[in-house]
Design a protein around this motif. Sequence first.
Motif, PDB file in Angstrom:
ATOM      1  N   CYS A 138       9.140  41.529  37.138  1.00 33.88           N
ATOM      2  CA  CYS A 138       7.736  41.140  37.336  1.00 33.88           C
ATOM      3  C   CYS A 138       7.238  40.274  36.191  1.00 33.88           C
ATOM      4  CB  CYS A 138       6.863  42.385  37.488  1.00 33.88           C
ATOM      5  SG  CYS A 138       7.242  43.374  38.955  1.00 33.88           S
ATOM      6  N   SER A 139       7.667  40.587  34.966  1.00 35.39           N
ATOM      7  CA  SER A 139       7.259  39.795  33.798  1.00 35.39           C
ATOM      8  C   SER A 139       7.820  38.386  33.867  1.00 35.39           C
ATOM      9  CB  SER A 139       7.734  40.477  32.510  1.00 35.39           C
ATOM     10  OG  SER A 139       7.124  41.733  32.353  1.00 35.39           O
ATOM     11  N   SER A 140       9.090  38.280  34.256  1.00 35.34           N
ATOM     12  CA  SER A 140       9.752  36.972  34.245  1.00 35.34           C
ATOM     13  C   SER A 140       9.193  36.031  35.302  1.00 35.34           C
ATOM     14  CB  SER A 140      11.260  37.149  34.445  1.00 35.34           C
ATOM     15  OG  SER A 140      11.537  37.674  35.732  1.00 35.34           O
ATOM     16  N   THR A 141       8.601  36.601  36.356  1.00 36.44           N
ATOM     17  CA  THR A 141       8.060  35.761  37.436  1.00 36.44           C
ATOM     18  C   THR A 141       6.536  35.809  37.507  1.00 36.44           C
ATOM     19  OG1 THR A 141       8.318  37.602  38.987  1.00 36.44           O
ATOM     20  CG2 THR A 141      10.131  36.015  38.847  1.00 36.44           C
ATOM     21  N   SER A 142       5.918  36.492  36.538  1.00 37.38           N
ATOM     22  CA  SER A 142       4.449  36.674  36.548  1.00 37.38           C
ATOM     23  C   SER A 142       3.963  37.232  37.887  1.00 37.38           C
ATOM     24  CB  SER A 142       3.745  35.338  36.242  1.00 37.38           C
ATOM     25  OG  SER A 142       4.101  34.873  34.963  1.00 37.38           O
ATOM     26  N   ALA A 143       4.750  38.189  38.424  1.00 32.45           N
ATOM     27  CA  ALA A 143       4.428  38.787  39.728  1.00 32.45           C
ATOM     28  C   ALA A 143       3.444  39.938  39.516  1.00 32.45           C
ATOM     29  CB  ALA A 143       5.699  39.264  40.423  1.00 32.45           C
ATOM     30  N   LEU A 144       2.158  39.600  39.391  1.00 34.17           N
ATOM     31  CA  LEU A 144       1.146  40.592  39.078  1.00 34.17           C
ATOM     32  C   LEU A 144       1.013  41.641  40.175  1.00 34.17           C
ATOM     33  CD1 LEU A 144      -1.088  41.631  37.239  1.00 34.17           C
ATOM     34  CD2 LEU A 144      -2.661  40.020  38.347  1.00 34.17           C
ATOM     35  N   LYS A 145       1.041  41.201  41.437  1.00 37.59           N
ATOM     36  CA  LYS A 145       0.881  42.128  42.555  1.00 37.59           C
ATOM     37  C   LYS A 145       1.983  43.183  42.551  1.00 37.59           C
ATOM     38  CE  LYS A 145       0.515  42.311  47.614  1.00 37.59           C
ATOM     39  NZ  LYS A 145       0.554  41.522  48.863  1.00 37.59           N
ATOM     40  N   ASP A 146       3.244  42.730  42.416  1.00 39.24           N
ATOM     41  CA  ASP A 146       4.366  43.675  42.380  1.00 39.24           C
ATOM     42  C   ASP A 146       4.279  44.566  41.145  1.00 39.24           C
ATOM     43  OD1 ASP A 146       5.558  42.722  44.745  1.00 39.24           O
ATOM     44  OD2 ASP A 146       6.492  41.067  43.659  1.00 39.24           O
ATOM     45  N   GLY A 147       3.885  43.978  40.023  1.00 35.18           N
ATOM     46  CA  GLY A 147       3.755  44.746  38.785  1.00 35.18           C
ATOM     47  C   GLY A 147       2.737  45.861  38.904  1.00 35.18           C
ATOM     48  N   LYS A 148       1.622  45.579  39.559  1.00 36.45           N
ATOM     49  CA  LYS A 148       0.599  46.615  39.760  1.00 36.45           C
ATOM     50  C   LYS A 148       1.111  47.742  40.648  1.00 36.45           C
ATOM     51  CE  LYS A 148      -3.813  44.219  38.994  1.00 36.45           C
ATOM     52  NZ  LYS A 148      -5.091  43.812  39.618  1.00 36.45           N
ATOM     53  N   CYS A 157       8.632  53.761  26.760  1.00 34.56           N
ATOM     54  CA  CYS A 157       9.292  52.488  27.074  1.00 34.56           C
ATOM     55  C   CYS A 157       8.643  51.809  28.281  1.00 34.56           C
ATOM     56  CB  CYS A 157      10.779  52.697  27.306  1.00 34.56           C
ATOM     57  SG  CYS A 157      11.172  53.782  28.685  1.00 34.56           S
ATOM     58  N   LEU A 158       8.155  52.608  29.240  1.00 37.34           N
ATOM     59  CA  LEU A 158       7.481  52.030  30.407  1.00 37.34           C
ATOM     60  C   LEU A 158       6.095  51.508  30.025  1.00 37.34           C
ATOM     61  CD1 LEU A 158       8.467  54.510  33.272  1.00 37.34           C
ATOM     62  CD2 LEU A 158       9.474  52.296  32.692  1.00 37.34           C
ATOM     63  N   GLY A 159       5.405  52.250  29.160  1.00 35.13           N
ATOM     64  CA  GLY A 159       4.112  51.760  28.670  1.00 35.13           C
ATOM     65  C   GLY A 159       4.272  50.425  27.954  1.00 35.13           C
ATOM     66  N   ASN A 160       5.310  50.322  27.134  1.00 35.37           N
ATOM     67  CA  ASN A 160       5.586  49.068  26.422  1.00 35.37           C
ATOM     68  C   ASN A 160       5.883  47.935  27.395  1.00 35.37           C
ATOM     69  OD1 ASN A 160       5.353  50.701  24.169  1.00 35.37           O
ATOM     70  ND2 ASN A 160       7.562  50.854  23.842  1.00 35.37           N
ATOM     71  N   ALA A 161       6.682  48.248  28.434  1.00 35.52           N
ATOM     72  CA  ALA A 161       7.034  47.227  29.431  1.00 35.52           C
ATOM     73  C   ALA A 161       5.801  46.781  30.218  1.00 35.52           C
ATOM     74  CB  ALA A 161       8.099  47.769  30.380  1.00 35.52           C
ATOM     75  N   LEU A 162       4.887  47.717  30.488  1.00 35.02           N
ATOM     76  CA  LEU A 162       3.653  47.372  31.205  1.00 35.02           C
ATOM     77  C   LEU A 162       2.762  46.451  30.368  1.00 35.02           C
ATOM     78  CD1 LEU A 162       2.777  50.805  32.853  1.00 35.02           C
ATOM     79  CD2 LEU A 162       3.186  48.656  34.082  1.00 35.02           C
ATOM     80  N   ILE A 163       2.692  46.718  29.066  1.00 32.69           N
ATOM     81  CA  ILE A 163       1.905  45.841  28.177  1.00 32.69           C
ATOM     82  C   ILE A 163       2.426  44.413  28.262  1.00 32.69           C
ATOM     83  CG2 ILE A 163       1.338  45.334  25.766  1.00 32.69           C
ATOM     84  CD1 ILE A 163       1.506  48.398  25.261  1.00 32.69           C
ATOM     85  N   THR A 164       3.736  44.274  28.170  1.00 31.75           N
ATOM     86  CA  THR A 164       4.364  42.941  28.233  1.00 31.75           C
ATOM     87  C   THR A 164       4.153  42.302  29.597  1.00 31.75           C
ATOM     88  OG1 THR A 164       6.042  43.642  26.639  1.00 31.75           O
ATOM     89  CG2 THR A 164       6.547  41.706  27.985  1.00 31.75           C
ATOM     90  N   MET A 165       4.310  43.092  30.667  1.00 32.08           N
ATOM     91  CA  MET A 165       4.176  42.558  32.024  1.00 32.08           C
ATOM     92  C   MET A 165       2.777  42.006  32.273  1.00 32.08           C
ATOM     93  SD  MET A 165       2.889  43.255  35.330  1.00 32.08           S
ATOM     94  CE  MET A 165       2.575  45.013  35.356  1.00 32.08           C
ATOM     95  N   TYR A 166       1.759  42.787  31.924  1.00 28.59           N
ATOM     96  CA  TYR A 166       0.387  42.322  32.146  1.00 28.59           C
ATOM     97  C   TYR A 166       0.078  41.088  31.298  1.00 28.59           C
ATOM     98  CZ  TYR A 166      -0.965  46.267  35.097  1.00 28.59           C
ATOM     99  OH  TYR A 166      -1.079  47.149  36.140  1.00 28.59           O
ATOM    100  N   ALA A 167       0.620  41.032  30.081  1.00 25.17           N
ATOM    101  CA  ALA A 167       0.400  39.851  29.232  1.00 25.17           C
ATOM    102  C   ALA A 167       1.049  38.619  29.852  1.00 25.17           C
ATOM    103  CB  ALA A 167       0.966  40.107  27.840  1.00 25.17           C
ATOM    104  N   LYS A 168       2.283  38.782  30.352  1.00 29.57           N
ATOM    105  CA  LYS A 168       2.988  37.644  30.960  1.00 29.57           C
ATOM    106  C   LYS A 168       2.287  37.194  32.247  1.00 29.57           C
ATOM    107  CE  LYS A 168       6.666  37.161  28.241  1.00 29.57           C
ATOM    108  NZ  LYS A 168       7.980  37.677  28.615  1.00 29.57           N
ATOM    109  N   CYS A 169       1.597  38.132  32.896  1.00 29.29           N
ATOM    110  CA  CYS A 169       0.873  37.791  34.130  1.00 29.29           C
ATOM    111  C   CYS A 169      -0.543  37.286  33.836  1.00 29.29           C
ATOM    112  CB  CYS A 169       0.805  39.007  35.050  1.00 29.29           C
ATOM    113  SG  CYS A 169       2.409  39.510  35.727  1.00 29.29           S
ATOM    114  N   GLY A 170      -0.895  37.187  32.560  1.00 35.81           N
ATOM    115  CA  GLY A 170      -2.186  36.616  32.196  1.00 35.81           C
ATOM    116  C   GLY A 170      -3.338  37.587  32.171  1.00 35.81           C
TER     117      GLY A 170
END
Length: 734
Positions: free
Chosen positions: A498-508, A524-537
């Motif tokens: 989700c981070s690599s494709t900025s797939a916000l919908k899937d990430g949510k 580790c999941l909390g950390n990944a979520l922080i990164t994912m939301y940042a990459k999705c803007g």
Amino acid sequence: MRFHFYKEPTKTLTQVATKQILKLNQTLANLTRSHRYSEALQLFTQIHSSPSVGPDHYTLSSAVTACANCRDVAFGTQLHAHAIRTGLKAYPHVANTLLSLYAKAEDLNSVKWVFDGIENPDVYSWTTLFSACTKLGHVDYACEVFDKMPQKGSVAIWNAMITGCAENGFDEVAIDFFCEMHRMGVMHDNYGFASVLSLCGLGLLGFGRQVHSLVLKTGFLGRSSVVNALITMYFNCRSVSEAFDLFEEAEGAIYDQITFNVMIDGLVSAGRNKEALEMFKLMQEACLRPTELTFVSVMTSCSTARVANHVLAQAVKSGFETFTSVSNAAITMYSGCGDLHAAYQVFQTLEEKDLISWNTMISTYVQGNDSKLAILVYQQMQRAGVKPDEFTFGSLLASSELIEIVQMVQALAHKNGLILKIYVSNALVSAYAKLGLIDLAYPVFKDIESKNLISWNAIVSGFLLNGLVKEGLEQFSNLLMSEHRPDVCTLSIILSICSSTSALKDGKQVHGYILKFGFSHQMCLGNALITMYAKCGVIDWSVRVFNAMTQKDTVSWNSLIAAYAQHGKGNEAVRCFEAMQDASAVKPDQATFTAVLSACSHAGLVVDGTRIFNSMIRNYGFIPEVDHFSCIVDLLGRAGYLDEAETVINSKQIEAHPNIWWTLISSCAAHGNLRLGRTVAGFLLETEQNNPTVYVLLASIYAAASQWEEAANVRELMNRTRVPKIPGLSWTKS
């Protein structure tokens, strides 16, 4: 062995026969107790064929015991027939040894038949029956017979049911029997307590505490076996503090070797290696000799070569040098310390290598990224005549960097009949994916009949690794429809997609799954979520996830600082860094400084950036790496402090890296610094002569300084050296 039988006058025949059979029975019993079962059965045959003496019920009982212990069911069946013909089966100890014979042979029908023929079963008869039934999975029958028992006052019979169910996977039944026993007022003993405590895992901490209270009430805390079981229970329930409290509460006189072993093993499992080593030292101070298991556990906790050498020396001093399990643990210990040479020395000196020894050495070289040596050890293993298993091939596949090696290992797995083993199949999927051969990895995955969660994680990760994120998400959807459920590893991989494709919908949606199924406590999941939301803007959601985390590690703080940096929020990144310094539980690492310096660079925070860079060196003792120098040079260059940036590059602390020169030449082009730009371009042309960007930037610097002739010369030089300028492309269609 041959015994002689003597004839005596008729009047003393009975006396002599009695005397002889007593002596022979004693010899027979001694042979059985000494595990000399064949000699015992030979003696019985002589007694049986003797004209002067015949076997009595003691002779028969000892002979049946010998058959039971050596699993000679055929001979035992003949003895059973003899017992029936002679009427000796009526003796309780003969019937009980027959029960034991069939129980050890796992012949439940014969056990039931013998038991039904006992007129008055004693405690041994009942416990043997119940143990056989529970071991062979006939718990319902055991419960039915137990309910019909006229007397249920014997603690041994209750223990047989509790222990039998506990040791054979019928945990709930065992706990129910323990509770029923308590309700009926039958006193528990140390065996019952130890059995039921062994069943207490994460979900049964409350029940374990109740049993602990009962132990205190009944006075069994003075038994070392019960203390050891309680400590193990608390570690299994991940309550390390309660395990420690119990250890300190119990009196020193109760401690035995097992007490220290369970403490050491529990601390190692909890990742508290330093305390495990301290417990090992305390064990020696208590004058208790470490056992084989002690050293196997302690070696797992060693993370430095100095400590590893000390522990191995202690093992040798204690006489465990030739123990294969200790040597295997020593190989793993040195592997974890990064000392592959020491690991191989232990392996070489080990005389009796087992399969685990070979697999451990192969795995050691795999972890050290030395596939050639791993294969060499495998070849030595083959010459030694040791047959590989699925873990051997799994390790070899994990180290394979060439398609030829993967295909060779695949062929060897076929040859050894292990290709269908799930461990090998999963390793093949990962190996092909790692080599960029997802088209070969996917058919292997499809052919796995009984996929486990590792299979799904391997293929999803493989698609991510090969840039096929859509296919990775599809496989994740297929996983959700299978019998398996995602674990922390799966969810981490999907969040990376989700981070690599900025797939916000899937990430949510993944975030919702994490909340719904109780994964929110995983750092580790909390950390990944922080990164994912940042990459999705969505930086606000990164902050919300961070604030909601009950536990934060260094990666958590780094993720949020990096998120602020990506969004150009330099001031917020600096404030987050300062808050991190105030948090006593975590300390900044080199990645922290890279993130915060990058934030300062993008936001033009020269004062903050230089202050933080200096504190990294002075306050934390870090030696700046290429990324740190790139950030500080970029920070100074962007702000126009090109002389200061040049001073940093020319300092003795740094060996100039192309990345740093690229950062500086971009700043020279932006600020029109001809002198420095020309110097930097000279360095870059030495290492990257065929890179057109160097020529373009240098020409731009000359043009900005109105030195048109020099700019034209640079472009001419680029044409003469035949460096192609890659044209820009636009996704916009006319």
